[in-house]
Every structure is written in structure tokens, then in C-alpha cells.
Design an enzyme around this catalytic site. Structure first.
Site, PDB file in Angstrom:
ATOM      1  N   LYS A 111       1.016  -1.074   0.000  1.00 33.49           N
ATOM      2  CA  LYS A 111      -0.037   0.031   0.006  1.00 33.49           C
ATOM      3  C   LYS A 111       0.929   1.306   0.071  1.00 33.49           C
ATOM      4  O   LYS A 111       0.854   2.115  -0.770  1.00 33.49           O
ATOM      5  CB  LYS A 111      -0.991   0.089   1.157  1.00 33.49           C
ATOM      6  CG  LYS A 111      -1.692   1.392   1.586  1.00 33.49           C
ATOM      7  CD  LYS A 111      -2.350   1.202   2.542  1.00 33.49           C
ATOM      8  CE  LYS A 111      -1.910   1.610   3.887  1.00 33.49           C
ATOM      9  NZ  LYS A 111      -1.651   2.811   4.435  1.00 33.49           N
ATOM     10  N   ASN A 112       1.808   1.360   0.756  1.00 35.33           N
ATOM     11  CA  ASN A 112       2.831   2.654   1.071  1.00 35.33           C
ATOM     12  C   ASN A 112       3.652   2.750   0.092  1.00 35.33           C
ATOM     13  O   ASN A 112       4.314   3.735   0.094  1.00 35.33           O
ATOM     14  CB  ASN A 112       3.154   2.585   2.421  1.00 35.33           C
ATOM     15  CG  ASN A 112       2.034   2.854   3.367  1.00 35.33           C
ATOM     16  OD1 ASN A 112       0.823   3.261   3.189  1.00 35.33           O
ATOM     17  ND2 ASN A 112       2.616   2.506   4.756  1.00 35.33           N
ATOM     18  N   CYS A 137      -6.135  13.224  13.053  1.00 36.35           N
ATOM     19  CA  CYS A 137      -5.847  11.545  12.749  1.00 36.35           C
ATOM     20  C   CYS A 137      -5.808  10.866  14.158  1.00 36.35           C
ATOM     21  O   CYS A 137      -5.436  11.357  15.367  1.00 36.35           O
ATOM     22  CB  CYS A 137      -4.376  11.445  12.193  1.00 36.35           C
ATOM     23  SG  CYS A 137      -3.976  10.017  11.868  1.00 36.35           S
ATOM     24  N   ARG A 144       0.471  14.441  13.400  1.00 32.97           N
ATOM     25  CA  ARG A 144       0.913  14.406  11.927  1.00 32.97           C
ATOM     26  C   ARG A 144       0.946  15.601  10.972  1.00 32.97           C
ATOM     27  O   ARG A 144       0.054  15.682  10.223  1.00 32.97           O
ATOM     28  CB  ARG A 144      -0.120  13.216  11.087  1.00 32.97           C
ATOM     29  CG  ARG A 144       0.176  12.068  11.948  1.00 32.97           C
ATOM     30  CD  ARG A 144      -0.598  10.736  11.356  1.00 32.97           C
ATOM     31  NE  ARG A 144       0.037  10.392  10.089  1.00 32.97           N
ATOM     32  CZ  ARG A 144      -0.263   9.420   9.555  1.00 32.97           C
ATOM     33  NH1 ARG A 144      -1.340   8.793   9.776  1.00 32.97           N
ATOM     34  NH2 ARG A 144       0.599   8.967   8.377  1.00 32.97           N
ATOM     35  N   ASP A 189       4.444   0.763  12.207  1.00 30.87           N
ATOM     36  CA  ASP A 189       3.150   0.078  11.408  1.00 30.87           C
ATOM     37  C   ASP A 189       3.232  -1.559  12.040  1.00 30.87           C
ATOM     38  O   ASP A 189       2.262  -2.001  11.579  1.00 30.87           O
ATOM     39  CB  ASP A 189       3.186   0.062   9.835  1.00 30.87           C
ATOM     40  CG  ASP A 189       2.874   1.724   9.684  1.00 30.87           C
ATOM     41  OD1 ASP A 189       2.444   2.444  10.374  1.00 30.87           O
ATOM     42  OD2 ASP A 189       3.331   1.910   8.346  1.00 30.87           O
ATOM     43  N   ARG A 226      -8.615  -0.749   4.590  1.00 34.71           N
ATOM     44  CA  ARG A 226      -7.669   0.308   3.925  1.00 34.71           C
ATOM     45  C   ARG A 226      -6.017  -0.422   3.647  1.00 34.71           C
ATOM     46  O   ARG A 226      -5.567   0.252   2.768  1.00 34.71           O
ATOM     47  CB  ARG A 226      -7.469   1.341   4.964  1.00 34.71           C
ATOM     48  CG  ARG A 226      -8.736   2.169   5.136  1.00 34.71           C
ATOM     49  CD  ARG A 226      -8.304   3.483   6.098  1.00 34.71           C
ATOM     50  NE  ARG A 226      -7.461   4.529   5.191  1.00 34.71           N
ATOM     51  CZ  ARG A 226      -7.120   5.715   6.012  1.00 34.71           C
ATOM     52  NH1 ARG A 226      -7.580   5.998   6.908  1.00 34.71           N
ATOM     53  NH2 ARG A 226      -6.141   6.245   4.996  1.00 34.71           N
TER      54      ARG A 226
HETATM   55  N1  EPU Z   1       6.297  14.837  11.065  1.00 32.04           N
HETATM   56  C1  EPU Z   1       6.363  16.213  11.035  1.00 32.04           C
HETATM   57  N2  EPU Z   1       6.317  16.892  10.139  1.00 32.04           N
HETATM   58  C2  EPU Z   1       6.022  16.566   8.753  1.00 32.04           C
HETATM   59  C3  EPU Z   1       5.742  15.367   8.443  1.00 32.04           C
HETATM   60  C4  EPU Z   1       6.012  14.274   9.718  1.00 32.04           C
HETATM   61  O1  EPU Z   1       6.561  16.551  12.400  1.00 32.04           O
HETATM   62  O2  EPU Z   1       6.013  17.478   7.874  1.00 32.04           O
HETATM   63  C5  EPU Z   1       6.431  13.762  11.924  1.00 32.04           C
HETATM   64  C6  EPU Z   1       4.955  13.016  12.174  1.00 32.04           C
HETATM   65  O3  EPU Z   1       4.155  13.668  12.967  1.00 32.04           O
HETATM   66  C7  EPU Z   1       5.684  11.720  13.026  1.00 32.04           C
HETATM   67  C8  EPU Z   1       6.778  11.546  12.045  1.00 32.04           C
HETATM   68  O4  EPU Z   1       7.105  12.875  11.657  1.00 32.04           O
HETATM   69  O5  EPU Z   1       5.824  11.931  14.069  1.00 32.04           O
HETATM   70  C9  EPU Z   1       6.820  10.575  10.948  1.00 32.04           C
HETATM   71  O6  EPU Z   1       5.800  10.691  10.275  1.00 32.04           O
HETATM   72  P1  EPU Z   1       5.974  10.430   8.647  1.00 32.04           P
HETATM   73  O7  EPU Z   1       5.709  11.611   7.966  1.00 32.04           O
HETATM   74  O8  EPU Z   1       7.098   9.530   8.176  1.00 32.04           O
HETATM   75  O9  EPU Z   1       4.624   9.553   8.317  1.00 32.04           O
HETATM   76  P2  EPU Z   1       3.800   9.683   7.032  1.00 32.04           P
HETATM   77  O10 EPU Z   1       4.469   9.616   5.944  1.00 32.04           O
HETATM   78  O11 EPU Z   1       2.484  10.592   7.204  1.00 32.04           O
HETATM   79  C10 EPU Z   1       3.895   6.925   6.769  1.00 32.04           C
HETATM   80  C11 EPU Z   1       3.121   5.857   6.413  1.00 32.04           C
HETATM   81  C12 EPU Z   1       2.575   5.517   7.757  1.00 32.04           C
HETATM   82  C13 EPU Z   1       3.768   5.076   8.678  1.00 32.04           C
HETATM   83  C14 EPU Z   1       4.555   6.296   8.717  1.00 32.04           C
HETATM   84  C15 EPU Z   1       5.895   5.859   9.463  1.00 32.04           C
HETATM   85  C16 EPU Z   1       2.297   6.108   4.149  1.00 32.04           C
HETATM   86  C17 EPU Z   1       1.506   6.472   3.117  1.00 32.04           C
HETATM   87  N3  EPU Z   1       2.106   6.084   5.355  1.00 32.04           N
HETATM   88  O12 EPU Z   1       3.231   8.052   7.028  1.00 32.04           O
HETATM   89  O13 EPU Z   1       1.785   4.298   7.489  1.00 32.04           O
HETATM   90  O14 EPU Z   1       3.104   4.928   9.910  1.00 32.04           O
HETATM   91  O15 EPU Z   1       5.335   6.788   7.288  1.00 32.04           O
HETATM   92  O16 EPU Z   1       6.451   4.864   9.013  1.00 32.04           O
HETATM   93  O17 EPU Z   1       3.394   5.825   3.465  1.00 32.04           O
HETATM   94  C18 EPU Z   1      -0.151   2.866   7.949  1.00 32.04           C
HETATM   95  O18 EPU Z   1       0.298   2.279   6.804  1.00 32.04           O
HETATM   96  O19 EPU Z   1      -0.797   2.451   8.812  1.00 32.04           O
HETATM   97  C19 EPU Z   1       0.631   3.976   8.134  1.00 32.04           C
HETATM   98  C20 EPU Z   1       0.047   4.988   9.169  1.00 32.04           C
END
Ligand code: EPU
Length: 416
Positions: free
Chosen positions: A22-23, A116, A121, A304, A396
């Protein structure tokens, strides 16, 4: 509303094929916005989030044709570089449209994702990175409005490792003028899969899979056919379920190289694991031993998989410390697991899981995707019937979960 009914107590046994990730699928579908030529993505899982991403692209004017496990996309006539709140609120990964739209069309209006279940996030690092590349960003009425005549390469340091942030900026940098260096970049295998797809489209990327990614912008990207990598979290979830039920399960088409942290912990729990070129067999002959974990960006233990390991620890021998370092509110499953008889205390960002001999079936409610996976694992172990409500969360991220667990002998059914 649909629910999942599980009669637990059957050790899982047999073989199951791991679906596409998915990701990795979500950013790769968004990458189709970067080219006017046709893009074909295969090994795409049949999931609600994939459907949402395709709808989002269609709203922008992308022509999409979905066949089983494949999507053909044509973004030659994008009329509206716009991601509306109705779609973004159902899937935060919609933010992945921001970088490609700004890079190719010089404009994007993407709704800010709202609240969320698992944490705050924010998307500030996506926005800061694009601003560093010369985009003008305004936040207006809940929308990010980015404009740029042409993005400029830049050095971007991300103070927190962000997966979709890295993906967004890497995609944007492909069409920027000059060189972009992303520092403290995410090393997740899904970032690498996206980079491979972009390179096959003509992008000049180096360092993907490390924490410094360098992108030399090009004038345009061309079409591509790309097969998505297998889903390491789905694979890990099946393995955790096999271990918790003391089963014997083989995963076919497994993402062998991207599961080291998870396999290590499963071995520590007492599982016997055989790994081949693209399969993993797990055998668990006795009660699992508790294993402490601390989530971290890749190659650390994935957040995850945290909920699924709490479920495994819930029936293990001993006490485990499970520390969540990525998201501040990712223990919603704990209260539901307690309803099945799990003994778990929460102290700050650590769950102390005291393994119990048995869980007992009850009605529980899914709160997010991975929380729902942990409830499925607990249900597979529990005596009697577990009924899981709000399984749209599960849909999802897990394709036809009841059919595939059923294939492994689980007594599981979708009920209305
Ligand atoms: N963060 C910030 N600022 C930003 C972006 C992120 O502070 O601009 C923080 C977040 O709040 C969090 C940390 O950085 O504390 C890491 O978040 P990240 O941005 O890596 O998460 P994401 O990209 O939104 C993806 C996966 C998630 C997975 C996370 C961490 C996708 C579509 N989603 O989310 O997947 O948990 O990376 O590995 O790739 C899931 O599949 O169940 C899922 C939630």
C-alpha cells in the site's frame, strides 16, 4: 455496517501470497502526475486507500483504468491541480499530490489533512521543503496553495525523518532546475521503490535507501511500467499472527530484505524462521516469549508493526516493554485488547505488556488500520468469538483479509 467474526484457537497453517505494498503504491500512483505519458502500475493491492488515490487523480483530470491488481494512468490532460478536503480527510497520503502538481504544473491546491487517530501528524516539512525549492506557499481556508514558475534545486534538511515528506520532495525535485539534496531522508523500502519507478521514468536520483538523496532535475519524465514491491507490513502482520497462534505459515512473494527488524524479534520470541529468495516460513511450536521493542524509522522496528506485536506479547510468556517513538497516540488498540483479557499498562510512550495464558473473545472496535490488525491477531488466539466493528479501517490496508486468513485455516467471516 460490516464486522469481522473470528472464532479463535486455530494455529494458522499453510501458504499465503503477500500483496503489493500500500505505502509504495500510493506515492507511485501520485508520481503519474509528473508525466504526460502513460503510466502502468502493477502488483497494486485492492484496497480502499488505492481507490481513494485513483479517485483523487481522476478528479484532477487524470484518465485511470483499473484492472485486477493494475492501474493505467494518463495525466496528459490535468485540468485541476486540486486535492479537495473530502478526499484528503479520508486519506492523509493525498498530500503526495502536492509535490508532483507543483513541479509539473507550477500550481497546487491541496487540503491540509485534518486530525488523525494516531497522532498530530503535521505536514510542515513537506511545505518547508517545497518553499526551500522556491515555491510560494499560502495557507488559505484550510488549503495549501503552492505556486512556482519552476522549482529550483535546493539543499533540504528535514529535522524529523518523514516518509511521505521525503517522497513528496523527491518527486518535486525530479522536475526542478538543478540539484536537490534531501538530508535526513527516510530510508524506508517504499521510498526506494518510488525512486526506482522515477528513475525508470527518466529521473536522475542517487542515494535512495540512504539518508542523503540527491536528485538532478530533468526537463520532463516519460511513461513507465512499474511493478510495486510486496507489502512488508502485511507480511509482518501474517507472521505475527502465525507466531501468536503457534502456527506454521509460509509467505510467498515476501519482501525478504526489508523485514530484518521484524524477523529478528520473531526469532527472539521463539519462532523458527527459514528465509529463501522470496519466501519466508515461520514455525512456532510453543508459547511465544515476550519481546520488547522500540519503534524507529527504517531500518528500525516499524511503527506500523507495533500494534501487532502488542497482540503477540499479550499472550507471550513474560513482560514486554513496547515503546512508540514515531506517533504520540498510537496505543488506541490497548484498551480494546484489554477487553479480550490482555494485561497492559501504559506509561508515557511505553506499553508494559504482561503476557497472559489466554484471551477470551469479545466485541471490540477498530480505531485505525494497524490497531485493527492487532485485534485480528488477538481474535485468532482468543477462546470463543471475537467480533470486530469498524473494519473499514482494516480494508484500507489488508486485501480480502478474511479470505486469506481463511486459507490458512482461520475461522473468520465478514458479517453484516
Ligand atoms: N512529521 C512532522 N512533520 C512533517 C511530517 C511528519 O513532524 O511534515 C512527523 C510526524 O508527525 C511523525 C513523524 O514525523 O511523528 C513520522 O511521520 P511520517 O511523515 O514519516 O509519516 P507519514 O509519511 O505520514 C508514513 C506511512 C505510515 C507510517 C509512517 C511511519 C504512508 C502512506 N504512510 O506516514 O503508514 O506509519 O510513514 O513509518 O506511507 C499505515 O500504513 O498504517 C501508516 C500509518
Amino acid at each position: 455496517m460490516q464486522k469481522l467474526s473470528i472464532h479463535g484457537g486455530v494455529p494458522l497453517s499453510g501458504e499465503v501470497r503477500v500483496a503489493g505494498a500500500k505505502n509504495a503504491s500510493l506515492p507511485i500512483l501520485a508520481a503519474a502526475l509528473l508525466t504526460a505519458e502513460p503510466v502502468r502500475v502493477s502488483n497494486v493491492p485492492e484496497l480502499n486507500d488505492v481507490g481513494t488515490m485513483i479517485r483523487l487523480l481522476e478528479r484532477m483530470g487524470v484518465a485511470a483504468r483499473r484492472t485486477p491488481h493494475a492501474v493505467d494512468l494518463d495525466a496528459s490532460a490535468v485540468s485541476q491541480p486540486f486535492a479537495p478536503y473530502e478526499l484528503v480527510k479520508t486519506m492523509r497520503a493525498s498530500i503526495l499530490a502536492l509535490g508532483p502538481l507543483t513541479a509539473r504544473f507550477g500550481e497546487a491546491r491541496v487540503s491540509l489533512p485534518g486530525g488523525c487517530a494516531i497522532g498530530e501528524r503535521p505536514v510542515d516539512l513537506h511545505i518547508k521543503g517545497l518553499a526551500a525549492m522556491g515555491a510560494t506557499i499560502a495557507i488559505e481556508a484550510g488549503y495549501i496553495h503552492a505556486t512556482a514558475s519552476r522549482l529550483q534545486g535546493a539543499r533540504v534538511f528535514m529535522e524529523t525523518v518523514t516518509v511521505t515528506g521525503t517522497e513528496n520532495l523527491m518527486m518535486a525535485a525530479c522536475l526542478a532546475r538543478g540539484e536537490t539534496v534531501l538530508e535526513n531522508a527516510a530510508r524506508e523500502p517504499e521510498v526506494v521503490d518510488l525512486a526506482r519507478c522515477l528513475i525508470a521514468m527518466g529521473a536522475r536520483i542517487k542515494g535512495h535507501g540512504t539518508d542523503v538523496i540527491t536528485i538532478e532535475g530533468v526537463e520532463r519524465l516519460h511513461g513507465v511500467e512499474h511493478a510495486v514491491m510486496p507489502d512488508r507490513i502485511e507480511a509482518g502482520t501474517f507472521l505475527a499472527a502465525a507466531a501468536a497462534t503457534r502456527g506454521d505459515v509460509t509467505l510467498a512473494k515476501a519482501p525478504v530484505a526489508s523485514l530484518d527488524a521484524v524477523l529478528e524479534k520473531l526469532r527472539e520470541a521463539g519462532a523458527r524462521i527459514d528465509v529463501g529468495a522470496d519466501f519466508i516460513r515461520l514455525r512456532m511450536g510453543a508459547r511465544p516469549k515476550s519481546v520488547s521493542i522500540r519503534t524507529a524509522p527504517y531500518p528500525g522496528f516499524p511503527t506500523d508493526m507495533q500494534a501487532q506485536f502488542i497482540a503477540l506479547n499479550a499472550v507471550a510468556e513474560g513482560t514486554a516493554f513496547v515503546t512508540e517513538t514515531i506517533f504520540e497516540n498510537r496505543f488506541m488498540h490497548v484498551q480494546e485488547l484489554r477487553r479480550l483479557g490482555a494485561a497492559i499498562d501504559i506509561e508515557g510512550n511505553t506499553a508494559l505488556v504482561h503476557g497472559v495464558e489466554k484471551l477470551t473473545g469479545a466485541a471490540v472496535m477498530a480505531t485505525d488500520l494497524r490497531a485493527s490488525a492487532s485485534l485480528v491477531i488477538a481474535g485468532l488466539v482468543a477462546e470463543g468469538e471475537t467480533v470486530i466493528d469498524r473494519i473499514y479501517h482494516l480494508d484500507r490496508g489488508y486485501e480480502r483479509i478474511e479470505a486469506r486468513l481463511g486459507q490458512l485455516g482461520a475461522r473468520i467471516a465478514r458479517v453484516s
